[in-house]
Scaffold this active site. Structure first.
Site, mmCIF file in Angstrom:
data_model
loop_
_atom_site.group_PDB
_atom_site.id
_atom_site.type_symbol
_atom_site.label_atom_id
_atom_site.label_comp_id
_atom_site.label_asym_id
_atom_site.label_seq_id
_atom_site.Cartn_x
_atom_site.Cartn_y
_atom_site.Cartn_z
ATOM 1 N N ALA A 52 -11.809 2.620 4.009
ATOM 2 C CA ALA A 52 -10.783 1.751 3.425
ATOM 3 C C ALA A 52 -9.930 2.499 2.396
ATOM 4 C CB ALA A 52 -11.448 0.535 2.798
ATOM 5 N N HIS A 53 -8.964 1.746 1.844
ATOM 6 C CA HIS A 53 -8.007 2.364 0.919
ATOM 7 C C HIS A 53 -8.671 2.853 -0.367
ATOM 8 C CE1 HIS A 53 -7.034 -1.982 -0.696
ATOM 9 N NE2 HIS A 53 -8.294 -1.639 -0.870
ATOM 10 N N ASN A 54 -8.133 3.974 -0.866
ATOM 11 C CA ASN A 54 -8.545 4.591 -2.143
ATOM 12 C C ASN A 54 -9.950 5.199 -2.106
ATOM 13 O OD1 ASN A 54 -6.100 3.540 -3.101
ATOM 14 N ND2 ASN A 54 -7.105 1.729 -3.954
ATOM 15 N N GLN A 78 0.860 -1.177 0.000
ATOM 16 C CA GLN A 78 0.000 0.000 0.000
ATOM 17 C C GLN A 78 0.902 1.236 0.000
ATOM 18 O OE1 GLN A 78 -3.810 -0.783 0.458
ATOM 19 N NE2 GLN A 78 -2.629 -2.419 -0.499
#
Length: 351
Positions: free
Chosen positions: A256-258, A215
């Site tokens: 969460a990511h993005n 990540q």
């Protein structure tokens, strides 16, 4: 031992001052000098208290008010008991909140927990970090190499700010919070225990089980954002996770990511937003909302509490249920199920 007073009013305000500050209209100008030095709910009130009454279901409270002054819509004004200053405003709760911020400024913006100023002798600040004059770093806080912290920002005890992070001015990072791989704007409040910038949940199937996907993105938090206690914002996988200006996030929320969240959104507690979701401006999410990954939530949409989303939501629509759908359809389904249940029960009774 007497009870401690955690929040004392900054000073007294008169009903006339409140009218001028909020744009309210005073029903009886002779009551402009009535003093206000406390806030209270309408069903409690008390001497010197300002209350507000709004909404048809609360109309009955007007006749039994005990308070110095009341903020209410114009069509409620005639029902207040004698002696109470009536301040007419189209949005009473908004005006009430404004007065509250003036009366109790310490409650509106978190401040130092230890009363320290400057950089505590019991904090760790890397020599390469830049802490502007006027910032406060309290005992036990850790500031990593290359960090930048703006004037007026408070880093509370045992908060950790990781390498190269930038935090703007007049913000607050609560006790035990951690920030890494993040750029944070001005006037951002991050409450205690929040986690910003940790790994996103990225794995790919491998011969021996799940294998980690690195990540390498960041978290970008724009100005005037608030993030509640024990909430988490994962850094992006390859692009950034972004929280838009003015957005307010409750306690115990997972982002969460993005994920990209627009401006002035409201996200209530226990909500979970999966990876790569895009949320438009002015979206409201009730408590416990769950969003599957890669969805798009249109600007101005309203998502009902405890709903599960597996489809995109168009701009301005109200959705709810599990799986979520337009609210009118969800309510029709609930009504149909109730009719079926009643019919079944009646049939069982006749049998």
């Amino acid at each position: 031992m007497t009870d401690p007073v955690f929040f004392a009013p900054s000073r007294r305000y008169t009903a006339g001052e409140v009218a001028n500050l909020t744009g309210a209209s005073l029903l009886d100008s002779a009551q402009a000098g009535i003093a206000i030095e406390a806030l209270a709910p309408a069903n409690e009130g008390g001497n010197g208290a300002l209350v507000f009454v709004d909404g048809k279901r609360n109309f009955a409270l007007m006749q039994s008010l005990r308070a110095a002054a009341v903020l209410c819509p114009a069509d409620f004004a005639g029902k207040a008991p004698p002696g109470i200053a009536v301040l007419m405003h189209p949005r009473p709760q908004q005006a009430f909140a404004m007065v509250g911020r003036l009366l109790f400024p310490q409650a509106a913006t978190p401040g130092p927990m230890t009363g320290e100023t400057g950089i505590s002798a019991h904090a760790f600040v890397d020599p390469s970090a830049h802490v502007e004059e006027g910032a406060i770093v309290e005992a036990g806080a850790v500031i990593g190499p290359g960090v930048s912290i703006g004037s007026g920002t408070v880093i509370a005890p045992h908060a950790v700010v990781g390498r190269s992070c930038q935090i703007g001015r007049d913000g607050f990072v609560g006790p035990g919070a951690s920030i890494q791989y993040a750029l944070v704007g001005n006037r951002v409040i991050i409450h205690g225990g929040a986690r910003i910038g940790q790994d996103g949940f990225g794995f790919v199937g491998g011969a021996k089980g799940p294998e980690r996907v690195p990540q390498i993105g960041r978290v970008i938090i724009q100005d005037d954002v608030e993030i509640g206690s024990n909430s988490t914002v994962d850094r992006g996988a390859m692009s950034d996770t972004i929280i838009g200006q003015g957005t307010k996030i409750d306690n115990l929320v997972q982002i969460a990511h993005n994920v990209r969240i627009g401006r002035n959104c409201i996200i209530a507690g226990l909500s979970g937003i999966s990876g790569s979701v895009v949320v438009g401006d002015n979206v409201t999410m009730g408590g416990g909302v769950g969003l599957a990954d890669h969805l798009t939530i249109g600007p101005g949409a309203k998502l009902a509490a405890r709903s599960g989303f597996m489809s995109n939501v168009p701009a301005g629509e109200v959705w709810g249920g599990y799986p979520a759908q337009p609210m009118a359809e969800a309510m029709r389904e609930i009504a149909m199920l109730r009719r079926m249940a009643r019919t079944r029960k009646q049939g069982d009774g006749n049998g």
